[in-house]
Design a protein around this motif. Structure first.
Motif, PDB file in Angstrom:
ATOM      1  N   TRP A 108      62.050  -9.544  19.744  1.00 43.20           N
ATOM      2  CA  TRP A 108      60.925  -8.681  20.098  1.00 43.20           C
ATOM      3  C   TRP A 108      59.762  -8.808  19.116  1.00 43.20           C
ATOM      4  O   TRP A 108      59.134  -7.817  18.747  1.00 43.20           O
ATOM      5  N   LEU A 167      57.144 -10.853  19.880  1.00 42.27           N
ATOM      6  CA  LEU A 167      55.971 -10.979  20.738  1.00 42.27           C
ATOM      7  C   LEU A 167      56.044  -9.998  21.898  1.00 42.27           C
ATOM      8  O   LEU A 167      57.126  -9.640  22.351  1.00 42.27           O
ATOM      9  N   SER A 168      54.862  -9.578  22.349  1.00 43.18           N
ATOM     10  CA  SER A 168      54.798  -8.678  23.493  1.00 43.18           C
ATOM     11  C   SER A 168      53.470  -8.915  24.197  1.00 43.18           C
ATOM     12  O   SER A 168      52.553  -9.502  23.623  1.00 43.18           O
ATOM     13  N   ALA A 208      53.440  -6.491  18.032  1.00 42.57           N
ATOM     14  CA  ALA A 208      53.100  -5.094  18.288  1.00 42.57           C
ATOM     15  C   ALA A 208      51.884  -4.646  17.497  1.00 42.57           C
ATOM     16  O   ALA A 208      51.855  -4.719  16.267  1.00 42.57           O
ATOM     17  N   TYR A 237      59.066  -4.799   9.911  1.00 41.80           N
ATOM     18  CA  TYR A 237      57.607  -4.857   9.989  1.00 41.80           C
ATOM     19  C   TYR A 237      57.054  -4.689   8.588  1.00 41.80           C
ATOM     20  O   TYR A 237      57.415  -3.749   7.894  1.00 41.80           O
ATOM     21  N   PRO A 290      62.379  -1.295  20.696  1.00 42.72           N
ATOM     22  CA  PRO A 290      61.575  -2.191  19.858  1.00 42.72           C
ATOM     23  C   PRO A 290      60.104  -1.746  19.811  1.00 42.72           C
ATOM     24  O   PRO A 290      59.540  -1.331  20.832  1.00 42.72           O
ATOM     25  N   LEU A 291      59.523  -1.846  18.627  1.00 45.53           N
ATOM     26  CA  LEU A 291      58.122  -1.447  18.450  1.00 45.53           C
ATOM     27  C   LEU A 291      57.214  -2.201  19.426  1.00 45.53           C
ATOM     28  O   LEU A 291      56.253  -1.646  19.956  1.00 45.53           O
ATOM     29  N   ALA A 292      57.568  -3.480  19.669  1.00 43.58           N
ATOM     30  CA  ALA A 292      56.752  -4.295  20.577  1.00 43.58           C
ATOM     31  C   ALA A 292      56.719  -3.667  21.973  1.00 43.58           C
ATOM     32  O   ALA A 292      55.700  -3.686  22.650  1.00 43.58           O
ATOM     33  N   LYS A 293      57.841  -3.099  22.397  1.00 48.59           N
ATOM     34  CA  LYS A 293      57.881  -2.477  23.718  1.00 48.59           C
ATOM     35  C   LYS A 293      57.013  -1.215  23.721  1.00 48.59           C
ATOM     36  O   LYS A 293      56.287  -0.950  24.685  1.00 48.59           O
TER      37      LYS A 293
END
Lengths: 583, 155
Positions: free
Chosen positions: A165, A167-168, A181, A581, B51-54
């Motif tokens: 996770w 990339l998003s 993020a 992070y 997840p932070l990305a989500k």
């Protein structure tokens, strides 16, 4: 499996129930164009290129996500369909920069190929290109979000297959972009640099960091003594860049080639792998026989896995083997042992590793221990893809070169060393030597078929001196996470470990499927590359690392024995918790 | 800081184990703090194991969610037909010049933010500007300067 009868372009065909029209068409020898569907990944229906017509209604559907049904009548190409596909491509192009000549995927881009196939000669729609900067923040991967066509493959791999996770998709509509993020830098994200995103990207939106120019500079520098090593998985994939079948073993041609590029000595990472086996098997025996450390012992050859563990599962650090990865071991030995033997100033040695991996570019400066020789042990890493470009730049007639041997004293390898490039290989190789250390004789049956192949989690049980050694192998970080969960659940209950020894590789299939390998990897291709390595093992003079005469010489002349003080200070590393992070 | 994390913990636990919990948590967070701060998002990720990305995928998908603190005074320039014809664009351009920021972005001191809205329903007063609910009528490039200066003095 139940079969259904369908009609594709007026020919009847029986295909398995439940597969997509796209897959069924392939069986009828029709390759429907697509930019988002990858054979390894579930369909996302993002690009809209794979439309087909259903009869009698004439309705157009996306074939990647439409399952076949009994009696279905499908048209895969006619003037309507071709025209819609053209429009889709024109729309994609309207949001894609005209940068092809300078792009890292020039001549190897799925979008470019289709645009060429469809003969698109002009821009039908006004351009709308997002003004997004490149992300050069990691040593491994370069993100160029302006070139993204929003197919979503990289996200599927990063999020679902690898479970990282990093990339998003941020934003929506025209302004959708892929980024970590909150638009932070990739280096500040949980990214483990495995490079699978780059391997799956159909365009030039994600690339390895190209260091070819730096290598040319180093080769020209008279103050540098350039030496090189090749990883196991490179030799069975590099041929794909020259039209050869995956799995073709080009080891000896690579040695010849690298000399012609100007390297003063050509080594083989497989020698480093043999040394890794000596150290790691000794470490395993210490833990298994003498209870010196927690079980299971987990391998650490894969830097993406190490990064993952440090960020996601620091509670498991105690289980890690402290042994460095084979190319790091070879690097430190080149600047100490080899330098002393051949009387070369270590500060002059410029060590290049040719790797199937983008993460190795990160590994070489990841901690102080990567400077164990007193200098940076590995000066640069090239991926297989970069090597292919370098060969073409040099114009060397690679395939017709005579075969040559690697250079002593870091070039000889055993069959155990070469299978490191396939998932399960490190385990198999280490067990061969662990067996020898415990039993005092060689394993009668060296091939451990249970840990070969592409199943996500593989396990086996080997009896050594009347005791069961339970081993497991996981590849693809999503599978690894599942295996770790099993361990964690088990840990709470019992004293007996669920497994004694675990091998982990971040990429599917192990290094043969690495993020720096030639494009287009599918399971079929990964199997061929693996088979190339297993064949090299079968042909090897010895299949045991402990019988490699140059490994024996290394220990007699230089290191003493595995896990000696000298070995520990040069060949081992420690690990620490890192934040997921940075900000 | 502990009070802060306690508050987030409390909001997260309200919705934990409920389907679609992430959006509900984000709504409550924005209600409480006015926007979704990065440290709040990180805290939600830690607590919910999402997840932070989500979380960022969701936050950036919906215009409703804000990633930066709202300005103290939100200046809404009406660009409905009447205001548009009477020079709303010139007014909006002047406000951008005065504030030194683009539409939708707060000034560095957090005092002002410019946005455009469609018809405020008082076309006879066009062009109109609304600042935190107060309507200013027949605004032009000259008097808007005084209006903003007045608010700046008040702070």
């Amino acid at each position: 499996m139940n079969k259904v009868k369908i009609t594709i372009n007026s020919s009847d065909i029986f295909v398995p129930q439940g597969i997509s029209i796209l897959e069924a068409a392939k069986m009828a020898h029709i390759n429907i164009p697509t930019l988002c569907k990858h054979p390894d990944l579930p369909p996302s229906a993002a690009c809209g290129l794979c439309i087909v017509k259903l009869l009698p209604s004439g309705k157009m559907v996306r074939s990647c996500c439409m399952p076949v049904e009994e009696g279905m009548k499908i048209i895969t190409h006619d003037s309507d369909i071709v025209s819609v596909r053209r429009t889709v491509l024109e729309l994609i192009l309207s949001a894609h920069p005209n940068d092809c000549l300078k792009c890292g995927r020039n001549n190897n881009c799925e979008l470019q190929t289709l645009v060429s196939d469809f003969g698109i000669r002009e821009e039908t729609f006004d351009k709308y290109i997002l003004d997004l900067p490149q992300d050069n923040s990691t040593c491994s991967i370069v993100l160029d979000p302006a070139k993204c066509i929003k197919c979503g493959r990289c996200l599927e791999v990063c999020q679902e297959v690898q479970g990282v996770w990093a990339l998003s998709f941020l934003g929506r509509g025209f302004n959708t972009r892929f980024a970590p993020a909150g638009d932070i830098k990739l280096s500040e994200s949980p990214c483990v640099k495995c490079g699978q995103c780059a391997g799956y990207c159909p365009t030039g939106a994600i690339l390895e960091k190209d260091e070819v120019a730096r290598i040319w500079e180093a080769l020209r520098d008279e103050d540098k003594y350039c030496v090189v090593q090749i990883a196991p998985a490179v030799r069975v994939a590099v041929g794909e860049g020259f039209g050869l079948e995956a799995g073709t073993n080009l080891t000896r041609k690579l040695y010849a080639l690298l000399r012609r590029l100007g390297f003063k000595a050509v080594f083989d990472t497989n020698f480093g792998a043999d040394v890794t086996v000596m150290e790691e098997a000794a470490e395993f025996v210490e833990r298994f026989m003498h209870n010196k450390g927690p079980l299971p012992l987990i391998t650490t050859c894969c830097p993406s896995w190490v990064d993952y563990m440090e960020k996601f599962r620091p509670d498991m650090i105690g289980h890690f083997s402290s042994c460095k990865s084979p190319h790091e071991i070879l690097g430190v030995l080149a600047k100490t042992y080899y330098a002393q033997k051949y009387n070369i100033a270590p500060q002059k040695i410029f060590m290049v590793s040719i790797m199937p991996c983008t993460s190795k570019k990160y590994e070489i400066t990841r901690s102080d221990e990567m400077f164990a020789s007193g200098y940076q042990d590995i000066d640069a890493v090239l991926t297989t893809r970069e090597l292919i470009r370098m060969i073409k730049q040099a114009g060397v007639d690679f395939l017709n070169l005579p075969e040559e041997e690697a250079d002593n004293i870091l070039g000889e390898y055993s069959g155990a060393g070469v299978i490191f490039g396939a998932s399960g290989g490190v385990m198999e190789a280490a067990l061969r030597t662990a067996y020898f250390l415990i039993e005092g004789r060689d394993m009668p049956e060296v091939e451990l078929n249970e840990v070969r192949g592409l199943e996500g989690i593989k396990s086996a049980c080997v009896t050594i001196k009347g005791r069961e050694v339970k081993v497991a192998v996981a590849h693809g970080l999503g599978n690894v996470e599942n295996l770790l969960n099993r361990l964690r659940e088990h840990k709470q209950g019992e004293n007996v470990p669920l497994y004694h020894f675990i091998e982990v590789m971040a990429c599917r299939g192990g290094c043969v499927g690495g993020g720096g390998q030639p494009y287009g990897a599918t399971d079929a291709l990964r199997r061929k590359r693996m088979e190339g390595l297993y064949e090299d093992d079968r042909q090897a003079q010895t299949r045991f690392s402990h019988h490699n005469v140059f490994v024996k010489k290394l220990y007699t002349d230089f290191l003493g024995k595995p896990l000696s003080n000298k070995s520990i200070s040069l060949l081992h590393a420690r690990y620490k918790e890192r934040p997921l992070y940075v900000r | 800081m502990n009070e802060y994390t306690d508050k987030i913990q409390e909001i997260a636990s309200r919705w934990q184990n409920k389907r679609g919990s992430l959006i509900m948590i984000l709504h409550d967070l924005q209600e409480e703090f006015g926007y979704i701060e990065r440290k709040a998002a990180l805290e939600v990720a830690r607590i919910t194991r999402i997840p932070l990305a989500k979380i960022y995928e969701v936050v950036t998908f919906y215009h409703y969610f804000k990633l930066s603190p709202p300005a103290k005074y939100v200046i809404s320039v009406c660009k409905g037909t009447a205001c548009y014809l009477k020079g709303a664009c010139r007014v909006a351009g002047e406000i951008k010049k005065i504030l030194g920021v683009e539409e939708g972005a707060p000034t560095p001191d957090g005092l002002f933010m410019l946005r455009t809205v469609r018809c405020l329903g008082c076309c006879g007063l066009a062009p109109v500007v609304d600042i935190n609910g107060r309507i200013f009528s027949r605004v032009d490039v000259k008097n808007i300067r005084d209006i903003i200066a007045e608010y700046r003095r008040k702070r």
